[in-house]
Scaffold this motif. Structure first.
Motif, PDB file in Angstrom:
ATOM      1  N   ARG A 103      80.693  66.031 -38.938  1.00 45.34           N
ATOM      2  CA  ARG A 103      80.815  66.286 -37.563  1.00 45.34           C
ATOM      3  C   ARG A 103      81.310  65.383 -36.913  1.00 45.34           C
ATOM      4  O   ARG A 103      80.925  64.026 -37.043  1.00 45.34           O
ATOM      5  CB  ARG A 103      79.708  67.024 -37.140  1.00 45.34           C
TER       6      ARG A 103
ATOM      7  N   ASP B 160      81.457  74.492 -37.859  1.00 43.86           N
ATOM      8  CA  ASP B 160      80.557  74.041 -36.937  1.00 43.86           C
ATOM      9  C   ASP B 160      79.366  73.248 -37.422  1.00 43.86           C
ATOM     10  O   ASP B 160      78.660  72.627 -36.653  1.00 43.86           O
ATOM     11  CB  ASP B 160      80.237  75.038 -36.382  1.00 43.86           C
TER      12      ASP B 160
ATOM     13  N   THR C 123      85.044  68.347 -38.841  1.00 44.14           N
ATOM     14  CA  THR C 123      85.627  67.862 -37.534  1.00 44.14           C
ATOM     15  C   THR C 123      86.870  68.772 -37.107  1.00 44.14           C
ATOM     16  O   THR C 123      87.850  68.844 -37.735  1.00 44.14           O
ATOM     17  CB  THR C 123      86.409  66.454 -37.681  1.00 44.14           C
TER      18      THR C 123
END
Ligand SMILES: [Zn+2]
Ligand SMILES: [Zn+2]
Length: 481
Positions: free
Chosen positions: A268, A311, A315
């Protein structure tokens, strides 16, 4: 005038010289006419160019081909040498979902000082290294971002066949993160791989292996953000944590010769990425287009699974652009993504929401980046479908080829019965043809051959990388004097 017009003049001069040579052989030479005025020549030959490079796109600040590239459009493996001051980065695997044009993720970094580094070694990527004319025994340092199999699936093959193909004198070192518990660290993965490869390794022990079996693991503490993983010959690699659902996932930054390359691995978008990648020349992140509803249909991934995966693990393209705009690299690239027409345009649009600077996809397989302190250029590499291995590359600094004695023999690892059932070669080789069979290893100690006694073709093909390294090191030394 500027170098552009100088190049044109040189080309024109060469063209005229060529014309004169050819016309000498023709009976009736073409008449010589009065030359056009300088203004007319400039107006025609420089049409559309104001005398300098015009500026109408996003790529032009230092983004252009270097003069030593054989083609500005494509890279043909084996035709260009890495220059002394250059960093060349090749995308050898580019997707989390393996398919013929996109193997699992792997990025190859070659430096002008002769050093070569592998970042991740996803399933199938090794085939692209072969296609790119990289000898498997040149791959001695593999940095794993994390232990999802799409980032290390080719490692067993590299270890076994890389050893067989001349990986006798240097260890294969796997650099990778620890896990929250030892069970989840890189060391344990390699121990597991050793167990999995038990039969293969013993079977291949009838061959010269030397140091090849002695795989090394450099496991670093994944929490030690900014810590050094590797430092040698002016090359430094650091790591930091990535948020990828499970502890241990890491990003890497390599610095050499005033240039820097970042590969984030999976994760992320994070403040740590900005901290450690800030100002880096070539910033590569993974990316997933924000097209879950459509892409899940295309890829056969139910939307809730796609959304949840992105999620929690990945990314999104908007975030990739956001990060690039914080980091401000000379070239921003994304990989670990499906390279599909329906989403490429969309991905660009999403990245462009935040990042207006130089941007390319690090996909599909074979995309090549040439980079110096001043210039960077991205091309498609032309990788053949049916390449053959490059000869093993050896360091001939000691003036010798050393072939280690195999640790075992067929007699030791195979019962006699099945060997006795082998058909007598006299029965299948035609009359008059009796090859000299090597059914036993022909010598009883390490074979040491002075370079001068090697046949020319072996000396040349096995020493290509070593000779280039000597040449480049000399050039770098002369420059620093
Ligand atoms: Zn992945
Ligand atoms: Zn992953």
């Amino acid at each position: 005038m500027r170098s552009f017009s100088k190049t044109i003049n040189t080309l024109l001069a060469a063209a005229f010289a060529g014309l004169l040579t050819i016309s000498a052989a023709i009976a009736e030479p073409p008449p010589i006419q009065d030359p056009s005025s300088e203004e007319d020549v400039i107006a025609a030959l420089y049409g559309g160019v104001s005398g300098d490079r015009w500026k109408e796109g996003l790529l032009f600040e230092g983004v252009r081909p270097m003069p030593w590239l054989k083609s500005a459009a494509n890279w043909f493996p084996g035709t260009e040498e890495v220059q002394p001051e250059e960093m060349r980065v090749t995308f050898m695997g580019t997707s989390p979902s393996i398919r013929p044009g996109q193997m699992n993720t792997s990025i190859f970094v070659e430096l002008g000082n002769g050093d070569k580094f592998v970042f991740d070694m996803g399933e199938g990527a090794v085939s692209n290294y072969v296609a790119a004319r990289v000898a498997l025994n040149e791959l001695n340092h593999v940095f794993l971002t994390h232990l999802h199999v799409d980032h290390f699936g080719s490692l067993p093959y590299l270890w076994m066949f890389g050893t067989w193909a001349g990986g006798w004198h240097e260890n294969l070192t796997v650099h990778g993160p620890s896990g929250r518990t030892p069970d989840y660290g890189t060391k344990t993965m390699v121990e597991g791989m050793k167990m999995m490869l038990g039969w293969h390794k013993d079977a291949f022990s009838v061959f010269p292996v030397g140091k090849g079996w002695d795989i090394q693991v450099n496991e670093f503490d994944f929490r030690d953000n900014g810590g050094t993983v590797y430092e040698k010959n002016g090359v430094k690699v650091i790591h930091w944590q990535r948020s990828h659902a499970k502890d241990g996932a890491s990003g890497y930054r390599l610095d050499w010769n005033g240039m820097c390359f970042v590969w984030t691995g999976d994760g992320r978008p994070s403040k740590l990425d900005i901290r450690y990648a800030k100002g880096c020349d070539l910033y590569v992140t993974e990316m997933q287009a924000e097209l879950i509803e459509i892409s899940s249909g295309v890829q056969g991934v139910p939307p809730f699974l796609g959304r949840y995966t992105v999620d929690t693990h990945h990314t999104p393209a908007y975030a990739a652009g956001y990060l690039a705009n914080q980091i401000k690299p000379r070239m921003f690239m994304t990989t670990h993504m499906a390279f599909d027409p329906y989403q490429n345009e969309e991905s660009v649009a999403e990245v462009r929401e935040h990042w207006k600077g130089p941007f390319h996809f690090g996909a599909p397989d074979g995309i090549v980046v040439n980079m110096t302190k001043d210039l960077v250029w991205v091309r498609e590499g032309i990788l053949p479908d049916f390449p053959n291995n490059r000869s093993p590359q050896f360091d001939f600094s000691n003036g010798q080829l050393v072939v280690p004695l195999p640790p075992t023999s067929r007699e030791e690892i195979q019962e006699p019965f099945v060997r006795e059932q082998q058909i007598d070669p006299k029965l299948y080789y035609p009359e008059g043809y009796h090859p000299h069979l090597l059914e036993d290893w022909p010598v009883t100690s390490d074979l040491v051959v002075p370079l001068d006694d090697l046949p020319e073709n072996l000396k040349g093909s096995m020493g290509e990388a070593w000779r280039l390294k000597q040449k480049n090191l000399k050039a770098l030394e002369e420059k620093s004097e």
